[in-house]
Write an enzyme that holds these catalytic residues in place. Structure first.
Site, PDB file in Angstrom:
ATOM      1  N   THR A  88      -2.940  -3.153  50.199  1.00 45.07           N
ATOM      2  CA  THR A  88      -3.627  -4.193  49.408  1.00 45.07           C
ATOM      3  C   THR A  88      -3.007  -5.571  49.605  1.00 45.07           C
ATOM      4  OG1 THR A  88      -2.243  -3.675  47.482  1.00 45.07           O
ATOM      5  CG2 THR A  88      -4.381  -2.571  47.624  1.00 45.07           C
TER       6      THR A  88
ATOM      7  N   ASP B 184       8.130  -3.357  41.777  1.00 45.95           N
ATOM      8  CA  ASP B 184       6.669  -3.359  41.839  1.00 45.95           C
ATOM      9  C   ASP B 184       6.097  -3.612  40.448  1.00 45.95           C
ATOM     10  OD1 ASP B 184       4.474  -2.012  44.067  1.00 45.95           O
ATOM     11  OD2 ASP B 184       3.819  -2.269  41.983  1.00 45.95           O
TER      12      ASP B 184
ATOM     13  N   HIS C  79       5.613  -4.480  53.894  1.00 44.54           N
ATOM     14  CA  HIS C  79       6.500  -4.123  52.782  1.00 44.54           C
ATOM     15  C   HIS C  79       6.759  -2.628  52.806  1.00 44.54           C
ATOM     16  CE1 HIS C  79       2.337  -4.069  51.275  1.00 44.54           C
ATOM     17  NE2 HIS C  79       2.700  -3.070  50.497  1.00 44.54           N
TER      18      HIS C  79
ATOM     19  N   CYS D 185      -0.510 -15.971  51.061  1.00 45.18           N
ATOM     20  CA  CYS D 185       0.037 -14.623  50.885  1.00 45.18           C
ATOM     21  C   CYS D 185       0.883 -14.541  49.613  1.00 45.18           C
ATOM     22  CB  CYS D 185       0.881 -14.271  52.111  1.00 45.18           C
ATOM     23  SG  CYS D 185       1.834 -12.753  51.915  1.00 45.18           S
TER      24      CYS D 185
ATOM     25  N   ASN E  13       2.301   1.191  53.800  1.00 44.47           N
ATOM     26  CA  ASN E  13       0.864   1.325  54.068  1.00 44.47           C
ATOM     27  C   ASN E  13       0.446   0.238  55.052  1.00 44.47           C
ATOM     28  OD1 ASN E  13       0.488   3.468  52.190  1.00 44.47           O
ATOM     29  ND2 ASN E  13       0.555   1.987  50.522  1.00 44.47           N
TER      30      ASN E  13
ATOM     31  N   GLY F  26      -4.699   2.157  52.484  1.00 40.92           N
ATOM     32  CA  GLY F  26      -4.754   1.551  51.152  1.00 40.92           C
ATOM     33  C   GLY F  26      -3.864   0.327  51.001  1.00 40.92           C
TER      34      GLY F  26
ATOM     35  N   HIS G 205       1.252  -8.256  53.803  1.00 43.18           N
ATOM     36  CA  HIS G 205       2.589  -8.726  54.209  1.00 43.18           C
ATOM     37  C   HIS G 205       3.435  -7.467  54.272  1.00 43.18           C
ATOM     38  CE1 HIS G 205       6.012 -11.862  53.781  1.00 43.18           C
ATOM     39  NE2 HIS G 205       6.616 -10.673  53.872  1.00 43.18           N
TER      40      HIS G 205
END
Ligand code: AMP
Ligand code: ZN
Length: 118
Positions: free
Chosen positions: A99, A34, A104, A8, A91, A97, A102
């Site tokens: 991606t 990000d 978040h 991960c 998400n 969506g 883990h």
């Protein structure tokens, strides 16, 4: 004891194996910018243990998730986001969506996002 998933990317960031731009850290959660920001401020807040998504939240980790929201409020104050406001998004799964599997929470701020959610 944290439970890591060795494949991960966010577990690797928490362990320091992949660099990140840290915004906040405590015993239970980690926040970083990000890499592909969708707003002038775009921060990710993650638990320091591998939980796949909101679909895995249950009584065993609910206190951790509550703690993450106290961290989100601290980060919002630290980053000066409380006056204009901010959006928190998580998400979960394919249609949303997601991606990185883990859990978040995206903190998005710094522009008028309007009233439309999707
Ligand atoms: P999601 O699509 O909700 O799963 O969000 C995953 C987010 O992780 C995306 O906004 C990506 O830009 C971000 N991301 C992926 N890899 C990294 C990284 N190494 N450092 C920072 N953010 C990342
Ligand atoms: Zn992980």
């Amino acid at each position: 004891m944290p439970n890591y998933d060795e494949n991960c990317i966010f577990c690797k960031i928490i362990k320091g194996e992949i660099p990140s731009n840290k915004v906040y850290e405590d015993d239970l959660c980690y926040a970083f910018r990000d890499i592909n920001p969708q707003a002038p401020t775009h921060i990710l807040v993650v638990p320091k243990t591998h939980i796949t998504s909101c679909a895995e939240i249950d009584d065993s980790n609910a206190a951790l998730v509550g703690h993450i929201f106290t961290a989100i409020a601290k980060i919002a104050r630290q980053e000066g986001l409380t006056e204009r406001g901010f959006r928190v998004i998580s998400n979960s799964g394919k249609d949303a969506g997601q991606t990185v599997p883990h859990l978040h929470f995206h903190i998005l701020a710094g522009k008028d996002m309007g009233e439309v959610l999707v």
